[in-house]
Write a protein that holds these residues in place. Sequence first.
Motif, PDB file in Angstrom:
ATOM      1  N   TRP A   1      39.249  32.408  42.069  1.00  0.00           N
ATOM      2  CA  TRP A   1      39.931  33.666  42.457  1.00  0.00           C
ATOM      3  C   TRP A   1      40.428  34.404  41.222  1.00  0.00           C
ATOM      4  CZ3 TRP A   1      45.111  35.079  41.843  1.00  0.00           C
ATOM      5  CH2 TRP A   1      45.480  36.253  42.492  1.00  0.00           C
ATOM      6  N   ARG A   2      40.993  33.663  40.264  1.00  0.00           N
ATOM      7  CA  ARG A   2      41.493  34.287  39.029  1.00  0.00           C
ATOM      8  C   ARG A   2      40.369  34.917  38.220  1.00  0.00           C
ATOM      9  NH1 ARG A   2      45.826  29.549  37.295  1.00  0.00           N
ATOM     10  NH2 ARG A   2      47.675  30.540  38.217  1.00  0.00           N
ATOM     11  N   GLY A   3      39.153  34.430  38.419  1.00  0.00           N
ATOM     12  CA  GLY A   3      38.020  34.982  37.678  1.00  0.00           C
ATOM     13  C   GLY A   3      37.473  36.275  38.252  1.00  0.00           C
ATOM     14  N   LEU A   4      37.980  36.665  39.411  1.00  0.00           N
ATOM     15  CA  LEU A   4      37.517  37.910  40.021  1.00  0.00           C
ATOM     16  C   LEU A   4      38.172  39.118  39.375  1.00  0.00           C
ATOM     17  CD1 LEU A   4      37.744  36.939  43.815  1.00  0.00           C
ATOM     18  CD2 LEU A   4      35.661  37.060  42.423  1.00  0.00           C
ATOM     19  N   PRO A   5      37.535  40.299  39.415  1.00  0.00           N
ATOM     20  CA  PRO A   5      38.205  41.534  39.008  1.00  0.00           C
ATOM     21  C   PRO A   5      39.462  41.754  39.865  1.00  0.00           C
ATOM     22  CG  PRO A   5      35.856  41.904  39.286  1.00  0.00           C
ATOM     23  CD  PRO A   5      36.137  40.534  39.825  1.00  0.00           C
TER      24      PRO A   5
ATOM     25  N   VAL B   1      40.656  40.056  48.457  1.00  0.00           N
ATOM     26  CA  VAL B   1      40.606  38.714  49.032  1.00  0.00           C
ATOM     27  C   VAL B   1      41.958  38.336  49.624  1.00  0.00           C
ATOM     28  CG1 VAL B   1      40.444  36.264  48.443  1.00  0.00           C
ATOM     29  CG2 VAL B   1      38.685  37.858  47.654  1.00  0.00           C
ATOM     30  N   LEU B   2      43.056  38.636  48.918  1.00  0.00           N
ATOM     31  CA  LEU B   2      44.378  38.327  49.438  1.00  0.00           C
ATOM     32  C   LEU B   2      44.668  39.093  50.719  1.00  0.00           C
ATOM     33  CD1 LEU B   2      46.640  38.088  46.248  1.00  0.00           C
ATOM     34  CD2 LEU B   2      45.672  36.244  47.626  1.00  0.00           C
ATOM     35  N   ARG B   3      44.245  40.351  50.782  1.00  0.00           N
ATOM     36  CA  ARG B   3      44.453  41.121  52.024  1.00  0.00           C
ATOM     37  C   ARG B   3      43.671  40.488  53.172  1.00  0.00           C
ATOM     38  NH1 ARG B   3      44.492  45.673  48.437  1.00  0.00           N
ATOM     39  NH2 ARG B   3      42.234  45.893  48.659  1.00  0.00           N
ATOM     40  N   GLU B   4      42.465  39.993  52.874  1.00  0.00           N
ATOM     41  CA  GLU B   4      41.676  39.332  53.922  1.00  0.00           C
ATOM     42  C   GLU B   4      42.358  38.060  54.402  1.00  0.00           C
ATOM     43  OE1 GLU B   4      38.532  38.593  56.590  1.00  0.00           O
ATOM     44  OE2 GLU B   4      39.178  40.410  55.521  1.00  0.00           O
ATOM     45  N   VAL B   5      42.922  37.295  53.468  1.00  0.00           N
ATOM     46  CA  VAL B   5      43.652  36.071  53.839  1.00  0.00           C
ATOM     47  C   VAL B   5      44.829  36.422  54.745  1.00  0.00           C
ATOM     48  CG1 VAL B   5      45.112  34.220  52.959  1.00  0.00           C
ATOM     49  CG2 VAL B   5      42.962  34.746  51.805  1.00  0.00           C
ATOM     50  N   ILE B   6      45.594  37.437  54.364  1.00  0.00           N
ATOM     51  CA  ILE B   6      46.757  37.852  55.165  1.00  0.00           C
ATOM     52  C   ILE B   6      46.319  38.338  56.537  1.00  0.00           C
ATOM     53  CG2 ILE B   6      48.628  39.550  55.330  1.00  0.00           C
ATOM     54  CD1 ILE B   6      48.749  39.393  52.212  1.00  0.00           C
ATOM     55  N   HIS B   7      45.241  39.104  56.561  1.00  0.00           N
ATOM     56  CA  HIS B   7      44.720  39.631  57.829  1.00  0.00           C
ATOM     57  C   HIS B   7      44.338  38.490  58.765  1.00  0.00           C
ATOM     58  CE1 HIS B   7      42.589  42.197  60.641  1.00  0.00           C
ATOM     59  NE2 HIS B   7      41.532  41.414  60.537  1.00  0.00           N
TER      60      HIS B   7
ATOM     61  N   ILE C   1      44.809  28.677  55.076  1.00  0.00           N
ATOM     62  CA  ILE C   1      43.583  29.069  54.376  1.00  0.00           C
ATOM     63  C   ILE C   1      43.744  28.662  52.917  1.00  0.00           C
ATOM     64  CG2 ILE C   1      42.137  30.989  53.608  1.00  0.00           C
ATOM     65  CD1 ILE C   1      42.836  32.467  56.132  1.00  0.00           C
ATOM     66  N   SER C   2      42.803  27.890  52.417  1.00  0.00           N
ATOM     67  CA  SER C   2      42.828  27.462  51.019  1.00  0.00           C
ATOM     68  C   SER C   2      41.580  27.968  50.320  1.00  0.00           C
ATOM     69  CB  SER C   2      42.877  25.928  50.926  1.00  0.00           C
ATOM     70  OG  SER C   2      43.983  25.404  51.626  1.00  0.00           O
ATOM     71  N   LEU C   3      41.725  28.299  49.043  1.00  0.00           N
ATOM     72  CA  LEU C   3      40.565  28.726  48.262  1.00  0.00           C
ATOM     73  C   LEU C   3      40.759  28.310  46.812  1.00  0.00           C
ATOM     74  CD1 LEU C   3      41.736  31.436  46.657  1.00  0.00           C
ATOM     75  CD2 LEU C   3      41.307  32.494  48.873  1.00  0.00           C
ATOM     76  N   SER C   4      39.698  28.380  46.057  1.00  0.00           N
ATOM     77  CA  SER C   4      39.724  27.964  44.658  1.00  0.00           C
ATOM     78  C   SER C   4      40.532  28.961  43.825  1.00  0.00           C
ATOM     79  CB  SER C   4      38.300  27.865  44.110  1.00  0.00           C
ATOM     80  OG  SER C   4      38.323  27.735  42.699  1.00  0.00           O
TER      81      SER C   4
END
Length: 303
Positions: free
Chosen positions: A285-289, A296-302, A278-281
């Motif tokens: 991502w750094r611009g998110l709270p 988002v990271l938990r969703e990626v791991i899930h 899974i790749s993302l920008s």
Amino acid sequence: MADLLRQVQQTIDRYDLIRGGEALVVGVSGGPDSLCLLHVLQRLAPVYGLSLHAAHLHHGLRGADADADAAFVRRVAAGWGLPLTVEALDVPALARAEGLAFEETARRARYAFLARTAAAAGARTIAVGHNADDQAETVLMHFLRGSGLAGLRGMLPRTPLGSYRLLSSGEGGGTGGEGLPGALDLIRPLLEVPRTEIEAYCEEQGLEPRFDRSNLDTTLFRNRLRHELLPVLETFNPRFREVALRSADILAADYACLRQLQRQAWQELEVSETSDRISLSLSRWRGLPLSLQRSVLREVIHR
């Protein structure tokens, strides 16, 4: 006990737990909670047009007591005219094979058994007897072990069974739920009912539930929490269980809001997903709270 019946019906209606006219599998251990649940659902069956199917899993532990539990559930189901599925598993052997604690193995195996029973019965919904005290204990247990919102919201009135890690067969062939039927929901109609009211209901209705003496074993984490820690906390606040339930309800709403924001953020992260990556920008991502970054990271791991 009209109050308990009315409270359960309110919980069912508030959370839309039951679809009218559906088949419903009910997990029955023979203890107060599950016996109360089965009795209440049988009384409510005409209201919702339910077709009930009881299910009992023999865990291969506690010897003659467990055999007596299974025999008791058979008598109850026969006396109430309900279909019943009973299955026996050697859960201690499964725990050794899977490298899991007995309690966790038993939980996964039990839900997998209920899923198989539901598939055979043509049911999409499985009811279990978790109550308000169980909820308070679960919230406290997750807090002590360390958890975010997902754990501190406790158990939900309705949960997709696919969100659980299960034992996929009676032989312990995997823990991911492979081969189990999908689109099954687990519901908890007693989740807002205290244990004392359940016990009073059983006495009033002339029910004689089985007593599992292993519930007194304080070497088990939940039992120690129930019998030793909770009474101490109630010396600080006699209404601690109510506080835990109220906090779980608040956090469940907060978690739902966070999940909605996370799904929106996911669409903006230019996610590329393949079978093994899974790749993302990173810049987006750094611009998110921070909370959304973690979500988002938990969703990626899930995934």
